[in-house]
Design an enzyme around this catalytic site. Structure first.
Site, PDB file in Angstrom:
ATOM      1  N   LYS A  89     -22.782 -19.057  -5.086  1.00 16.91           N
ATOM      2  CA  LYS A  89     -22.631 -18.129  -5.916  1.00 16.91           C
ATOM      3  C   LYS A  89     -21.565 -17.219  -6.046  1.00 16.91           C
ATOM      4  O   LYS A  89     -20.503 -17.455  -4.890  1.00 16.91           O
ATOM      5  CB  LYS A  89     -23.816 -17.033  -5.472  1.00 16.91           C
ATOM      6  CG  LYS A  89     -23.715 -16.431  -3.976  1.00 16.91           C
ATOM      7  CD  LYS A  89     -22.808 -15.145  -3.953  1.00 16.91           C
ATOM      8  CE  LYS A  89     -22.813 -14.911  -2.358  1.00 16.91           C
ATOM      9  NZ  LYS A  89     -21.521 -13.952  -2.516  1.00 16.91           N
ATOM     10  N   GLY A  94     -17.630 -16.634   1.174  1.00 14.69           N
ATOM     11  CA  GLY A  94     -18.124 -15.617   0.259  1.00 14.69           C
ATOM     12  C   GLY A  94     -18.856 -16.406  -0.887  1.00 14.69           C
ATOM     13  O   GLY A  94     -19.150 -15.602  -2.088  1.00 14.69           O
ATOM     14  N   LEU A  95     -19.295 -17.562  -0.812  1.00 16.51           N
ATOM     15  CA  LEU A  95     -19.935 -18.319  -1.843  1.00 16.51           C
ATOM     16  C   LEU A  95     -21.219 -18.783  -1.879  1.00 16.51           C
ATOM     17  O   LEU A  95     -21.871 -19.488  -2.463  1.00 16.51           O
ATOM     18  CB  LEU A  95     -19.164 -19.688  -1.976  1.00 16.51           C
ATOM     19  CG  LEU A  95     -17.713 -19.367  -2.515  1.00 16.51           C
ATOM     20  CD1 LEU A  95     -16.799 -20.651  -2.572  1.00 16.51           C
ATOM     21  CD2 LEU A  95     -17.323 -18.622  -3.886  1.00 16.51           C
ATOM     22  N   GLY A  96     -21.935 -18.116  -0.467  1.00 15.71           N
ATOM     23  CA  GLY A  96     -23.286 -18.359  -0.345  1.00 15.71           C
ATOM     24  C   GLY A  96     -23.541 -19.714   0.065  1.00 15.71           C
ATOM     25  O   GLY A  96     -24.830 -20.108  -0.175  1.00 15.71           O
ATOM     26  N   SER A 118     -26.585 -20.014   2.571  1.00 14.94           N
ATOM     27  CA  SER A 118     -27.734 -19.618   2.019  1.00 14.94           C
ATOM     28  C   SER A 118     -28.368 -20.477   0.907  1.00 14.94           C
ATOM     29  O   SER A 118     -29.551 -20.624   0.751  1.00 14.94           O
ATOM     30  CB  SER A 118     -27.343 -18.288   1.461  1.00 14.94           C
ATOM     31  OG  SER A 118     -27.049 -17.457   2.407  1.00 14.94           O
ATOM     32  N   ASP A 148     -28.652 -13.455   0.954  1.00 13.23           N
ATOM     33  CA  ASP A 148     -28.229 -14.256  -0.276  1.00 13.23           C
ATOM     34  C   ASP A 148     -29.456 -15.087  -0.563  1.00 13.23           C
ATOM     35  O   ASP A 148     -29.561 -15.686  -1.767  1.00 13.23           O
ATOM     36  CB  ASP A 148     -27.121 -14.775  -0.265  1.00 13.23           C
ATOM     37  CG  ASP A 148     -25.834 -13.985  -0.490  1.00 13.23           C
ATOM     38  OD1 ASP A 148     -26.106 -12.850  -1.058  1.00 13.23           O
ATOM     39  OD2 ASP A 148     -24.769 -14.374  -0.002  1.00 13.23           O
TER      40      ASP A 148
END
Ligand code: C5P
Length: 291
Positions: free
Chosen positions: A13, A98-100, A103, A136
């Site tokens: 994401k 920071g791109l998940g 998750s 997330d």
């Protein structure tokens, strides 16, 4: 009845907007964010197994330390079954960027194990199981374009963004305890009321093909440029080579410029020579997970 092995794409994401409204009593922060899945993906494969094994091609992420391990145990406990599965993960999403990525792997594992163990839980139930795994994970169970509130777990589906190509830059390396460190580096001056995010969510920019990284804002930008070693240099090089400005994703250090194309990717690759950063030309995606 148990299924055979299943491979599931775990999409990364980006945050098209990320505001922090303030600190909450539970140690988290209240956010207003727009989350968007992109077609950079890990592959999570679940197969029948004796006991639980989690094997990742990045061997630092194999076994119990992987969030997928917690996802499997949490789902098994919730459903009252034994956590028997062999799970393999092929990583492509940069880790802790920071791109998940973690998750996304957890969300894909929940989908896969739901099928493998013949649980047939509706996605709404998977979402409630996912809440304890990370902020997330609930979003990444469905993906698409979503307005996030609360600690990022109260989700409202938005009209799908038209498929847009973007340049994603992952500066190599991150820092330990990244997310808490970045939240901890925010000061009240960084906080805002979430209005800008809600305006973007309501605007035509999200539905028409006019979304640019110029309209994207991220509360962590100041702190990230101060904290991540080398990020400032990579950011400046990319900003000089792209038409639309960089926007940080999540708590960084990955960032994106959109829209973009091959010509721009070539320019950026040249600008990033002799750095450890990688540039990917990717697309927004609205996965319709079979659930
Ligand atoms: O939920 P997740 O595991 O991604 O969060 C990691 C840490 O980031 C939390 O323990 C908390 O310190 C911080 N965080 C926060 N506010 C949020 C999300 C995360 O303070 N909305």
């Amino acid at each position: 009845m148990e299924a055979d092995s299943l491979s599931i794409p775990a999409y990364a994401k980006i945050n098209l907007s990320l505001e922090v409204i303030g600190r909450r009593d539970d140690g988290y922060h209240e956010v207003a964010t727009i989350l968007q899945t992109v077609d950079l993906a890990d592959t999570v494969t679940v197969a029948p197994g004796q006991g639980l094994t989690v094997e990742c091609d990045d061997t630092d992420l194999s076994g119990e330390r992987n969030i997928v391990w917690d996802a499997a145990l949490t789902l098994a406990k919730y459903a009252g079954v034994s956590p028997n599965a062999h799970i393999t993960i092929e990583k492509r999403i940069p880790v802790a960027a920071g791109l998940g990525g973690g998750s996304a792997d957890a969300a894909a594992a929940l989908h896969g194990l739901n099928a493998l163990w013949g649980l047939n839980l509706p996605v709404t139930e998977l979402v409630s199981v996912a809440g304890s795994l990370g902020s997330d994970v609930p979003f990444l169970l469905t993906g698409g374009t979503v307005l996030g509130a609360g600690r990022g777990d109260q989700l409202e589906q938005l009209p799908a963004v038209e498929t847009t190509r973007l340049l994603l830059v992952a500066p190599c390396g991150t820092i330990t305890r990244k997310t808490p460190t970045l939240y901890g580096a925010l000061t009240p001056d960084d906080y805002s009321d979430g209005e800008q995010t809600r305006r973007l969510a309501d605007s035509a920019a999200l539905t028409a093909a006019t979304l640019t990284s110029d309209s994207c804002r991220n509360v962590f930008t100041r702190a990230a440029l101060e904290i991540f070693p080398g990020l400032n240099d990579v950011w400046e090089r990319v900003a000089a080579a792209t038409e639309f400005p960089p926007c940080l994703s999540g708590a960084g250090p990955a960032f994106f410029c959109m829209p973009s194309d091959e010509t721009e990717q070539t320019k950026v690759a040249a600008a990033l020579q002799n750095t450890e950063a990688t540039a990917y030309l990717i697309r927004t995606i609205n996965p319709a997970h079979a659930v």
